[in-house]
Write a protein that holds these residues in place. Structure first.
Motif, short mmCIF file in Angstrom:
data_model
loop_
_atom_site.label_atom_id
_atom_site.label_comp_id
_atom_site.label_asym_id
_atom_site.label_seq_id
_atom_site.Cartn_x
_atom_site.Cartn_y
_atom_site.Cartn_z
N ILE A 199 -0.57 11.85 6.53
CA ILE A 199 0.32 10.82 5.98
C ILE A 199 0.06 9.55 6.79
O ILE A 199 0.19 9.55 8.01
CB ILE A 199 1.80 11.24 6.11
N ILE A 200 -0.32 8.48 6.10
CA ILE A 200 -0.59 7.21 6.76
C ILE A 200 0.39 6.18 6.21
O ILE A 200 0.42 5.93 5.00
CB ILE A 200 -2.03 6.73 6.49
N TRP A 201 1.18 5.61 7.10
CA TRP A 201 2.07 4.52 6.70
C TRP A 201 1.56 3.22 7.28
O TRP A 201 1.53 3.04 8.50
CB TRP A 201 3.51 4.77 7.18
N LEU A 202 1.12 2.32 6.41
CA LEU A 202 0.73 0.97 6.80
C LEU A 202 1.93 0.07 6.54
O LEU A 202 2.28 -0.20 5.39
CB LEU A 202 -0.50 0.52 6.01
N LYS A 203 2.57 -0.38 7.60
CA LYS A 203 3.85 -1.08 7.46
C LYS A 203 3.71 -2.47 6.87
O LYS A 203 4.62 -2.98 6.21
CB LYS A 203 4.54 -1.18 8.83
N LYS A 204 2.58 -3.12 7.14
CA LYS A 204 2.35 -4.45 6.58
C LYS A 204 0.87 -4.75 6.62
O LYS A 204 0.07 -3.99 7.15
CB LYS A 204 3.13 -5.51 7.37
N GLY A 205 0.49 -5.90 6.05
CA GLY A 205 -0.91 -6.28 6.02
C GLY A 205 -1.54 -6.00 4.68
O GLY A 205 -0.87 -5.64 3.70
N LYS A 206 -2.85 -6.14 4.63
CA LYS A 206 -3.57 -5.87 3.39
C LYS A 206 -4.99 -5.44 3.72
O LYS A 206 -5.49 -5.66 4.83
CB LYS A 206 -3.57 -7.09 2.48
N GLY A 207 -5.62 -4.84 2.75
CA GLY A 207 -6.97 -4.36 2.91
C GLY A 207 -7.34 -3.45 1.77
O GLY A 207 -6.73 -3.51 0.69
N VAL A 208 -8.32 -2.61 1.99
CA VAL A 208 -8.77 -1.65 0.98
C VAL A 208 -8.90 -0.29 1.64
O VAL A 208 -9.49 -0.16 2.71
CB VAL A 208 -10.13 -2.06 0.37
N HIS A 209 -8.32 0.70 1.02
CA HIS A 209 -8.45 2.08 1.48
C HIS A 209 -9.30 2.81 0.45
O HIS A 209 -8.90 2.97 -0.70
CB HIS A 209 -7.07 2.74 1.60
N THR A 210 -10.49 3.24 0.86
CA THR A 210 -11.41 3.94 -0.04
C THR A 210 -11.22 5.44 0.12
O THR A 210 -11.34 5.98 1.23
CB THR A 210 -12.86 3.57 0.27
N ILE A 211 -10.86 6.10 -0.98
CA ILE A 211 -10.61 7.54 -0.98
C ILE A 211 -11.44 8.17 -2.09
O ILE A 211 -11.32 7.80 -3.26
CB ILE A 211 -9.11 7.85 -1.20
N ASP A 212 -12.29 9.10 -1.70
CA ASP A 212 -13.17 9.77 -2.67
C ASP A 212 -13.92 8.76 -3.53
O ASP A 212 -13.97 8.87 -4.76
CB ASP A 212 -12.36 10.74 -3.54
#
Length: 302
Positions: free
Chosen positions: A49-62
């Motif tokens: 479980i990953i909680w990113l509280k703020k910010g932005k970006g790209v999470h690449t999954i599969d």
């Protein structure tokens, strides 16, 4: 030239175990513990479980890009390949845990499989976090991190209790975000979720919808009706999609032979595996392995 094998991280890597083998809790401020999340396309042996509280970006999954902004939670199952590429410095928490943490089999089904939160099939693994939920997650995860780092006994039991609370809050939030209150009362949805959970457990051994219908004490036509209702696909297409996804992962991240990958997915005849893959993906396994690239080959989530 074969692709370099992608790393598979174990739960004991990167972080101190704090005398706890089945669960790790840390904030992104502990860079030594969270650096793995930014490694190029890796896999885990554990749930996360990953909680990113703020910010932005790209999470690449599969091989699918999930742009994120603001407060979001990502849910990852063992075997999923991923990498976080933040455009702003990440803040938040990471919880890693093994299914062995749940000594009770019913708890395992209820919290990990029951509502398909950790769903490898057809589900977006990102949950936007509302302002109200933000405070709840901050409280629970702060307590989990404090307990993890405490010099006390019975920490794993306490952390399991907190984890159940955390998963319950995430499930509640996901249902609200998806406006599924009415759907949740639909018994047919539960059967469809049971079908997807059964696929997740048995797709390497069982490739026929009839076997899953028997497991669930229902009919193939019922599973087809539910699959078309909820995903617009037949039950067979849902099953084939899960097998294909795992084949693509294997071809993408490691150096096993195509024959070995096929055997590992329950195909005794390598030629049949090749035909299956080409029918589903439009190219042969060899062609897929030779052409898929990262990040150029990564697709954006639609």
């Amino acid at each position: 030239m074969q692709k370099q094998q992608r790393p598979v991280f174990h739960i004991g890597e990167h972080c101190s175990d704090r005398d706890i083998r089945s669960i790790k809790v840390t904030g992104f401020s502990e860079e030594a513990c969270t650096i793995a999340e930014f490694e190029e396309n890796h896999r885990h042996e554990y749930y996360e479980i990953i909680w990113l509280k703020k910010g932005k970006g790209v999470h690449t999954i599969d091989m699918v890009n999930y742009p994120y902004s603001g407060s979001v939670i990502f849910l990852l199952s063992p075997g999923q390949m991923h990498q976080i590429r933040p455009q702003e410095k990440a803040e938040g928490y990471v919880v890693k845990f093994l299914p062995s943490l749940f000594s009770d089999g019913k708890d395992l089904d209820d919290y990990l499989h029951g509502d398909c939160l950790f769903d490898n099939i057809q589900a977006k693994p990102v949950v936007p976090v509302t302002a109200a939920a933000h405070a709840v997650f901050e409280d629970v995860l702060n307590k989990m991190e404090t307990e993890f780092n405490a010099d006390e006994t019975d920490k794993e039991r306490i952390l399991l209790a907190y984890l159940k609370i955390l998963i319950t809050h995430i499930d509640r939030l996901k249902k609200k975000n998806c406006s599924r209150e009415a759907v949740a009362r639909d018994l047919s949805l539960q059967l469809f979720q049971d079908y997807k959970a059964a696929i997740e457990k048995h797709f390497r051994q069982e490739h026929g919808v009839q076997a899953y219908a028997a497991m669930l004490f229902t009919e193939v036509r019922t599973l087809n009706t539910l699959s078309k209702k909820h995903l617009g696909k037949t039950a067979g297409e849902v099953l084939a999609g899960r097998i294909l996804l795992e084949a693509q992962r294997e071809l993408y991240y490691n150096s096993k032979s195509i024959k070995e990958i096929g055997y590992g997915l329950g195909f005794e005849d390598p030629a049949y595996f090749t035909r299956f893959f080409k029918r589903q993906a439009g190219v042969s396994p060899a062609e897929y392995r030779n052409t898929v690239q990262a990040p150029a080959g990564q697709r954006k989530a639609g």
